[in-house]
Scaffold this active site. Structure first.
Site, PDB file in Angstrom:
ATOM      1  N   GLU A 144      -5.666   3.272   3.915  1.00 26.41           N
ATOM      2  CA  GLU A 144      -6.105   3.843   5.196  1.00 26.41           C
ATOM      3  C   GLU A 144      -7.618   4.051   5.255  1.00 26.41           C
ATOM      4  O   GLU A 144      -8.249   3.708   6.254  1.00 26.41           O
ATOM      5  CB  GLU A 144      -5.355   5.144   5.479  1.00 26.41           C
ATOM      6  CG  GLU A 144      -3.857   4.968   5.682  1.00 26.41           C
ATOM      7  CD  GLU A 144      -3.500   4.093   6.880  1.00 26.41           C
ATOM      8  OE1 GLU A 144      -4.402   3.734   7.667  1.00 26.41           O
ATOM      9  OE2 GLU A 144      -2.323   3.758   7.025  1.00 26.41           O
TER      10      GLU A 144
ATOM     11  N   ASP B  80       0.844  -1.190   0.000  1.00 27.52           N
ATOM     12  CA  ASP B  80       0.000   0.000   0.000  1.00 27.52           C
ATOM     13  C   ASP B  80       0.885   1.248   0.000  1.00 27.52           C
ATOM     14  O   ASP B  80       2.041   1.212   0.426  1.00 27.52           O
ATOM     15  CB  ASP B  80      -0.971   0.010   1.174  1.00 27.52           C
ATOM     16  CG  ASP B  80      -0.391  -0.589   2.440  1.00 27.52           C
ATOM     17  OD1 ASP B  80       0.840  -0.791   2.510  1.00 27.52           O
ATOM     18  OD2 ASP B  80      -1.153  -0.855   3.376  1.00 27.52           O
TER      19      ASP B  80
END
Length: 445
Positions: free
Chosen positions: A175, A106
């Site tokens: 997130e 990520d």
């Protein structure tokens, strides 16, 4: 890790048990070769990590980060596609017959002011939900991008040690738990070779040198909502002429917690967090609306549904008590429980124990999952059985110093979170690359 598997890293460390699997196939030659590759490539990987830490980007804003990642993956010999699911990167390397293997990292940072004091601390600001905010890589995704580049370099250089197809993913917006779904919706599994199984890793505040493997459920489901209570604004001196949404919101904040304390089985995991309350502008004005942001965590379908339904019911009841219209309840996003494939977990533990020794920490299916969440679960739920590693990032001496002071180690999402990049990057690359070379995969169906 919206995850904040991270916030539960210390708890996991207490539940980890030594693996009892038998000796792994001899990977010593492959590990020696990989170590030499990392020795050569690491200075450049660290420079990339520091650059990314200095220039963090929020979810779906990771254009610069994605560009750097894409450039490095092309240099490693991969065919690269950008802007998948927004700012996502997909890189493919075909290396003969064999399985198709996904490896994901990520890329996004957090709206948080950095307080680590590192020479490469972030001073970046960006727009988040219409507000100017500081930005920091407080979850370690800068190290993740660096390890993905390291994996690409190693697999390209060691093509004679494995066969198949590798699909590397630079994922945006982990997130807010939106990026994996965005890439899937943009045709990740149809536009590119469909993975047979996958790997990912996340840096934590476990000791540097630790590589954690949790069989089965490894993190929690997460659901976030915006609940807007509607009132009738007016003068603070004339409340009878208004419908004040603030006490309605306050009632909801209290009442919603009874879903946890009085409706949920005490033995079942479930958390309800009020993360934000936004209302009003001046002390003498009653506003016409109040927004409450709610986050729910669960580890079973039954508790997940209880929390979802109980939150909505409590919101509507609070509005009714305040003689107000029904609230507007908006789902902001979420993800399910991340399930590590049990066969992959056992096989990886067997293969990697000789490499990491006592640093290899294995938690069985019966161990408690992390309380945080990870949208890597979206790929698993879409049919890609996977293994998600926890990678220690904190100097053991620093951890001992903090313990002696009675202070906890900063968790992911802390403004003080500052893992050691080198052991985190090198061990993530080692765990993933050697797992691929060792043939770690799901059990045959």
């Amino acid at each position: 890790m919206a995850k904040h598997w991270l916030a539960g890293a210390a708890s996991l460390a207490l539940s980890l048990v030594a693996t009892s699997v038998q000796a792994a196939p001899d990977l010593s030659a492959a590990n020696t070769r990989l170590t030499a590759i990392l020795d050569s490539n690491y200075p450049a990987l660290e420079a990339i990590y520091k650059d990314l830490h200095l220039h963090p980007e929020l979810g779906m804003q990771e254009a610069r980060t994605a560009g750097i990642l894409a450039q490095q993956l092309r240099k490693a010999g991969f065919t690269v596609t950008e802007k998948v699911g927004g700012t996502g990167v997909v890189a493919v390397l075909k290396n003969g017959e064999g399985p198709t293997i996904l490896v994901r990292a990520d890329m996004d940072a957090l709206p948080l002011e950095e307080k680590t004091g590192l020479p490469w601390s972030s001073k970046v600001r960006a727009t988040y939900e219409g507000k100017d905010v500081p930005v920091m890589h407080a979850c370690g995704h800068d190290t993740h991008v660096a390890y993905l580049i390291g994996v690409a370099q190693a697999l390209s250089a060691m093509r004679d040690s494995w066969s198949g197809t590798v699909v590397l993913i630079g994922q945006p917006a982990e997130e807010p738990l939106k990026g994996a779904r965005a890439m899937l919706d943009d045709g990740l599994l149809t536009r590119f070779p469909k993975p047979d199984f996958g790997f990912a890793a996340h840096v934590t505040n476990l000791p540097a040198g630790a590589v954690a493997i949790k069989a089965g459920a490894s993190s929690s489901a997460s659901d976030s909502y915006s609940v807007t209570f509607h009132g009738r604004g007016g003068h603070g001196s004339m409340p009878a002429a208004t419908i004040d949404p603030i006490p309605i919101a306050a009632r909801f904040v209290t009442d919603a917690q009874t879903v946890i304390s009085r409706e949920k089985d005490p033995a079942a995991f479930g958390v309800l967090t009020i993360g934000a309350i936004n209302a009003g502008s001046a002390p003498n004005i009653i506003p016409d609306s109040a927004e409450v942001k709610v986050n729910l965590r669960s580890q079973s379908p039954e508790v997940r549904e209880l929390l979802r339904g109980g939150t909505a019911r409590s919101a509507k009841a609070a509005a009714m008590m305040g003689n107000a219209p029904d609230p507007t309840i908006t789902y902001l996003g979420g993800t399910g429980v991340l399930m590590n494939d049990e066969a992959m977990a056992a096989a990886a533990a067997k293969a990697l124990t000789p490499v990491f020794g006592k640093g290899l920490l294995f938690a069985p299916v019966t161990a408690q999952p992390m309380s945080g969440s990870e949208d890597f679960s979206e790929f698993v739920d879409a049919g890609v059985p996977s293994l998600f590693f926890g990678i220690g990032g904190y100097d053991p001496a620093k951890l001992a110093e903090l313990k002696a002071k009675g202070e906890p180690a900063p968790t992911n999402h802390s403004p003080f979170f500052a893992p050691q990049a080198e052991p985190a990057i090198r061990n993530a690359v080692t765990a993933i690359v050697l797992s691929i070379i060792a043939g770690v995969r799901p059990a045959a169906k």
